[in-house]
Design a protein around this motif. Structure first.
Motif, PDB file in Angstrom:
ATOM      1  N   LEU A  18       0.964  -1.133   0.009  1.00 36.39           N
ATOM      2  CA  LEU A  18       0.033   0.004  -0.072  1.00 36.39           C
ATOM      3  C   LEU A  18       0.880   1.384   0.124  1.00 36.39           C
ATOM      4  O   LEU A  18       0.567   2.138  -0.734  1.00 36.39           O
ATOM      5  N   ALA A  19       1.976   1.173   0.806  1.00 37.01           N
ATOM      6  CA  ALA A  19       2.884   2.428   0.803  1.00 37.01           C
ATOM      7  C   ALA A  19       3.562   2.534  -0.324  1.00 37.01           C
ATOM      8  O   ALA A  19       3.710   3.796  -0.907  1.00 37.01           O
ATOM      9  N   GLU A 190      -9.474   4.453   2.688  1.00 39.24           N
ATOM     10  CA  GLU A 190      -9.872   3.761   1.417  1.00 39.24           C
ATOM     11  C   GLU A 190     -10.092   4.901   0.383  1.00 39.24           C
ATOM     12  O   GLU A 190     -10.097   4.354  -0.796  1.00 39.24           O
ATOM     13  N   GLN A 191     -10.416   6.120   0.668  1.00 42.89           N
ATOM     14  CA  GLN A 191     -10.559   7.201  -0.069  1.00 42.89           C
ATOM     15  C   GLN A 191      -9.326   7.894  -0.486  1.00 42.89           C
ATOM     16  O   GLN A 191      -9.309   8.751  -1.200  1.00 42.89           O
ATOM     17  N   PHE A 195      -4.926   4.189  -3.155  1.00 47.84           N
ATOM     18  CA  PHE A 195      -5.219   3.233  -2.457  1.00 47.84           C
ATOM     19  C   PHE A 195      -5.573   1.805  -3.275  1.00 47.84           C
ATOM     20  O   PHE A 195      -6.082   2.020  -4.261  1.00 47.84           O
ATOM     21  N   VAL A 196      -4.907   0.773  -2.873  1.00 52.72           N
ATOM     22  CA  VAL A 196      -5.376  -0.403  -3.381  1.00 52.72           C
ATOM     23  C   VAL A 196      -5.831  -1.502  -2.206  1.00 52.72           C
ATOM     24  O   VAL A 196      -5.414  -1.360  -1.251  1.00 52.72           O
ATOM     25  N   PRO A 197      -6.782  -2.539  -2.510  1.00 51.85           N
ATOM     26  CA  PRO A 197      -7.194  -3.378  -1.522  1.00 51.85           C
ATOM     27  C   PRO A 197      -6.126  -4.504  -1.447  1.00 51.85           C
ATOM     28  O   PRO A 197      -5.184  -4.607  -2.089  1.00 51.85           O
ATOM     29  N   ILE A 198      -6.254  -5.219  -0.350  1.00 54.90           N
ATOM     30  CA  ILE A 198      -5.302  -6.258   0.075  1.00 54.90           C
ATOM     31  C   ILE A 198      -5.112  -7.376  -1.075  1.00 54.90           C
ATOM     32  O   ILE A 198      -4.136  -7.964  -1.067  1.00 54.90           O
TER      33      ILE A 198
END
Length: 200
Positions: A18-19, A190-191, A195-198
């Motif tokens: 994510l980072a 999430e906004q 952002f990307v989901p797991i």
């Protein structure tokens, strides 16, 4: 280019992805066969003697293990790390909280319930850990009742570190509906840009 050695559904590995995504840093992903014991073999142990993912390969001769250390390395001089000394220390405060008071209970219960063949074998351990996980969520909920994000009301690696396992806490049986400020914060994370989901 960096290389991230990881297990995709691990929250600790997800923090790093994510980072990297949100900072626009190019990297390659290498899946480590944790269930097959690849982390204990010589090639991986040369990067991390502790035999755990994630590991960020920085160069031919340098590799960095430990998810929160990787976050700190990636965030230096970026928008994900405040510049004021106290705020930087507060980021570290929440990183330590995540690893000592949060992850051992939230993540471990999730692992026992979701990724082991016989979760009932861990019933006593789960019963021991759940109240400590609830306490961590309650601390977060109280803090987030007064703050948009964890430090200086600005999104940082403190939020990334705590988001990773909190957003999947219900897979371990925690009821996030009991923590409305945490739920609202999850939606704010999430906004955030990039952002990307797991599961990405």
């Amino acid at each position: 280019m960096y290389t991230l050695y990881e297990m995709a559904l691990s929250g600790n590995c997800y923090k790093c992805r994510l980072a990297l995504q949100q900072l626009g840093i190019p990297y390659e992903r290498v899946a480590v066969d944790v269930s097959g014991g690849e982390q204990y073999r010589a090639p991986f142990r040369q990067m991390n003697l502790n035999s755990k993912v994630p590991v960020l390969k920085i160069s031919e001769t340098e590799a960095l293990p430990e998810s929160n250390a990787i976050l700190f390395f990636l965030a230096e001089r970026s928008r994900l790390m405040p510049q004021a000394s106290l705020a930087r220390a507060q980021v570290m405060q929440w990183l330590f909280f995540e690893q000592y008071s949060h992850e051992p209970y939230i993540a471990t219960v999730r692992f026992w319930k979701k990724f082991t063949a016989n979760p009932d074998a861990y019933r006593a351990d789960i019963a021991r850990c759940m109240p400590k996980g609830e306490k961590a969520l309650a601390v977060m909920n109280e803090h987030l009742g007064q703050h948009i994000f964890f430090v200086d009301n600005q999104y940082s690696i403190a939020d990334i570190a705590l988001y990773a396992y909190t957003h999947v806490a219900e897979e371990g049986g925690y009821q996030l509906s009991r923590y409305p400020a945490v739920q609202a914060w999850l939606r704010r994370v999430e906004q955030t840009p990039g952002f990307v989901p797991i599961t990405a």
